[in-house]
Design a protein around this motif. Structure first.
Motif, PDB file in Angstrom:
ATOM      1  N   ASN A 110      76.590  48.520  63.700  1.00 55.05           N
ATOM      2  CA  ASN A 110      76.132  47.068  63.782  1.00 55.05           C
ATOM      3  C   ASN A 110      77.137  46.328  64.485  1.00 55.05           C
ATOM      4  O   ASN A 110      78.525  46.759  64.305  1.00 55.05           O
ATOM      5  N   MET A 111      76.836  44.983  64.675  1.00 57.49           N
ATOM      6  CA  MET A 111      77.936  43.993  65.137  1.00 57.49           C
ATOM      7  C   MET A 111      78.154  44.679  66.547  1.00 57.49           C
ATOM      8  O   MET A 111      79.338  44.534  67.121  1.00 57.49           O
ATOM      9  N   PHE A 112      77.410  45.667  67.287  1.00 57.07           N
ATOM     10  CA  PHE A 112      77.677  46.079  68.587  1.00 57.07           C
ATOM     11  C   PHE A 112      77.796  45.074  69.567  1.00 57.07           C
ATOM     12  O   PHE A 112      78.518  45.113  70.636  1.00 57.07           O
ATOM     13  N   ARG A 126      69.474  35.821  51.385  1.00 53.47           N
ATOM     14  CA  ARG A 126      70.617  35.026  51.611  1.00 53.47           C
ATOM     15  C   ARG A 126      71.559  36.110  52.451  1.00 53.47           C
ATOM     16  O   ARG A 126      71.929  36.925  51.628  1.00 53.47           O
ATOM     17  N   VAL A 127      71.956  35.628  53.507  1.00 56.84           N
ATOM     18  CA  VAL A 127      73.046  36.455  54.398  1.00 56.84           C
ATOM     19  C   VAL A 127      74.468  35.735  53.956  1.00 56.84           C
ATOM     20  O   VAL A 127      74.513  34.361  53.737  1.00 56.84           O
ATOM     21  N   CYS A 154      78.737  43.683  56.433  1.00 54.03           N
ATOM     22  CA  CYS A 154      78.671  44.325  57.545  1.00 54.03           C
ATOM     23  C   CYS A 154      77.183  44.341  58.333  1.00 54.03           C
ATOM     24  O   CYS A 154      76.946  44.556  59.504  1.00 54.03           O
ATOM     25  N   GLY A 155      76.353  43.539  57.598  1.00 55.90           N
ATOM     26  CA  GLY A 155      75.142  43.455  57.913  1.00 55.90           C
ATOM     27  C   GLY A 155      73.908  43.608  57.278  1.00 55.90           C
ATOM     28  O   GLY A 155      72.818  43.840  57.691  1.00 55.90           O
ATOM     29  N   PHE A 177      71.764  43.280  63.899  1.00 56.06           N
ATOM     30  CA  PHE A 177      70.680  42.883  63.212  1.00 56.06           C
ATOM     31  C   PHE A 177      70.339  41.370  63.129  1.00 56.06           C
ATOM     32  O   PHE A 177      69.103  40.866  62.767  1.00 56.06           O
ATOM     33  N   THR A 178      71.135  40.717  63.765  1.00 51.52           N
ATOM     34  CA  THR A 178      70.856  39.155  64.010  1.00 51.52           C
ATOM     35  C   THR A 178      69.672  39.174  64.827  1.00 51.52           C
ATOM     36  O   THR A 178      68.899  38.023  64.813  1.00 51.52           O
ATOM     37  N   ASN A 179      69.444  40.012  65.848  1.00 47.31           N
ATOM     38  CA  ASN A 179      68.348  39.949  66.849  1.00 47.31           C
ATOM     39  C   ASN A 179      67.372  41.215  66.951  1.00 47.31           C
ATOM     40  O   ASN A 179      66.269  41.367  67.660  1.00 47.31           O
ATOM     41  N   GLY A 180      67.597  42.088  65.975  1.00 48.60           N
ATOM     42  CA  GLY A 180      66.578  43.175  65.808  1.00 48.60           C
ATOM     43  C   GLY A 180      67.067  44.387  66.711  1.00 48.60           C
ATOM     44  O   GLY A 180      66.420  45.540  66.907  1.00 48.60           O
ATOM     45  N   ARG A 181      68.033  44.286  67.700  1.00 46.73           N
ATOM     46  CA  ARG A 181      68.315  45.366  68.516  1.00 46.73           C
ATOM     47  C   ARG A 181      68.711  46.693  67.994  1.00 46.73           C
ATOM     48  O   ARG A 181      69.672  46.599  67.021  1.00 46.73           O
ATOM     49  N   GLY A 182      68.028  47.627  68.296  1.00 48.45           N
ATOM     50  CA  GLY A 182      68.409  49.182  67.714  1.00 48.45           C
ATOM     51  C   GLY A 182      67.727  49.261  66.359  1.00 48.45           C
ATOM     52  O   GLY A 182      67.804  50.493  65.980  1.00 48.45           O
TER      53      GLY A 182
END
Ligand code: GDP
Ligand code: MG
Ligand code: K
Length: 284
Positions: free
Chosen positions: A116-118, A29-30, A14-15, A146-151
């Motif tokens: 997340n994954m919005f 590691r993701v 889920c991130g 979470f891949t770009n830090g939004r929110g």
């Protein structure tokens, strides 16, 4: 500065680790986790003058006692008692992810949800009134990528609000009870009354959580209850309630509890005008 202990809890993929890395500057590691060892990574982050101690816990779909991961996460939540839980939710698979959220609500942990994954839900054209769903769950929910830090800043802002108990100002945090139906709620109440005679138990656990787990015939919680002086009475209340549920619905109590939780989730999603852009695979 003030330290807030935060545990990251959520389904696999889920991130959680992406948030952990973004906030703490780590490089864990993701992606798909296929290791055998169950452990937790620890890191630090700073927002608004607070220091956050982050624990990245293994992914779990539920908090049953069926897998080492689930037991481990439960143990961490009870024994390490984080100040606030960040429940990371894959918003592109809301219904399933919110199941874990309902179990965290039973445990009475203070929490904030990251939707997340919005980005994926936006690309798909999903609709959700996330303020409404926050209100119904009694948990602040923040859209994140979470891949770009939004929110992420807003997420930690809400963690602080929950930690400081600023319910009225900035966060929708309040403790709700999911209604499991007349027979189960009766059993829960009776079991809770007996458990209240044990301060050490009440201090460590939500009695409502323990009662629900007993009604799910959870082996781990049964072992916790067995040594108590009136364990016979407690198990009797459990068995009576389970029997009544069986007579009324034809279902085992664990199934009835799951149905009630999904019923709550469906109702909340409907009230929040939830729809997915593509054909409705996961929610109908
Ligand atoms: P974990 O299993 O919960 O720790 O999840 P990970 O952090 O390992 O993330 C699983 C996968 O989802 C990775 O490929 C991430 O790059 C990706 N991912 C994480 N957050 C987002 C997001 O908000 N949007 C998108 N599109 N992908 C994400
Ligand atoms: Mg991970
Ligand atoms: K993905």
């Amino acid at each position: 500065s003030k330290v807030i202990n935060v545990a990251l809890v959520g389904n696999p993929n889920c991130g959680k680790t992406s948030l952990f890395n973004f906030a703490s500057g780590a490089h864990e590691r993701v992606g798909n986790y296929s290791g055998v060892t169950v452990d937790a990574k620890v890191g630090r982050a700073n927002y608004e003058g607070y220091e956050f101690h982050l624990v990245d816990l293994p992914g779990t779909y539920s908090l049953s006692a069926y897998s080492p991961e689930e037991l481990y996460v439960r143990k961490q939540l009870v024994e390490k008692t984080p100040d606030v839980v960040i429940n990371v939710i894959d918003a592109s698979n809301l219904e399933r992810n919110l199941y874990l959220t309902t179990q965290l609500i039973d445990m009475h942990v203070r929490m904030v949800c990251a939707l997340n994954m919005f980005d994926e839900t936006e690309q798909r054209g999903d609709n959700i009134d996330y303020q409404k769903i926050s209100e119904l769950f009694g948990v602040p929910m923040v859209p994140t990528v979470f891949t770009n830090g939004r929110g992420v800043k807003e997420l930690f802002h809400q963690v602080i609000a929950v930690y400081e108990g600023k319910e009225d100002e900035t966060s929708q945090f309040r403790h709700i009870h999911i209604n499991h139906g007349h027979e189960l709620e009766g059993g829960i109440k009776n079991i809770q009354e007996h458990l209240r005679a044990y301060p050490d138990i009440c201090q460590r656990y939500s009695t409502r959580y323990l009662a629900i787990k007993l009604l799910e015939h959870d082996k781990d919680v049964e072992e916790l209850i067995k040594p108590l002086k009136d364990s016979d009475e407690i198990f009797k209340h459990r068995d009576i309630a389970a029997q009544r549920v069986k007579e009324e619905t034809g279902n085992e109590s664990e199934t009835a509890i799951m149905d009630a939780k999904y019923g709550f989730i469906h109702g909340a999603l409907e009230e929040a005008d939830y729809s997915t852009g593509q054909k409705k695979d996961t929610y109908q």
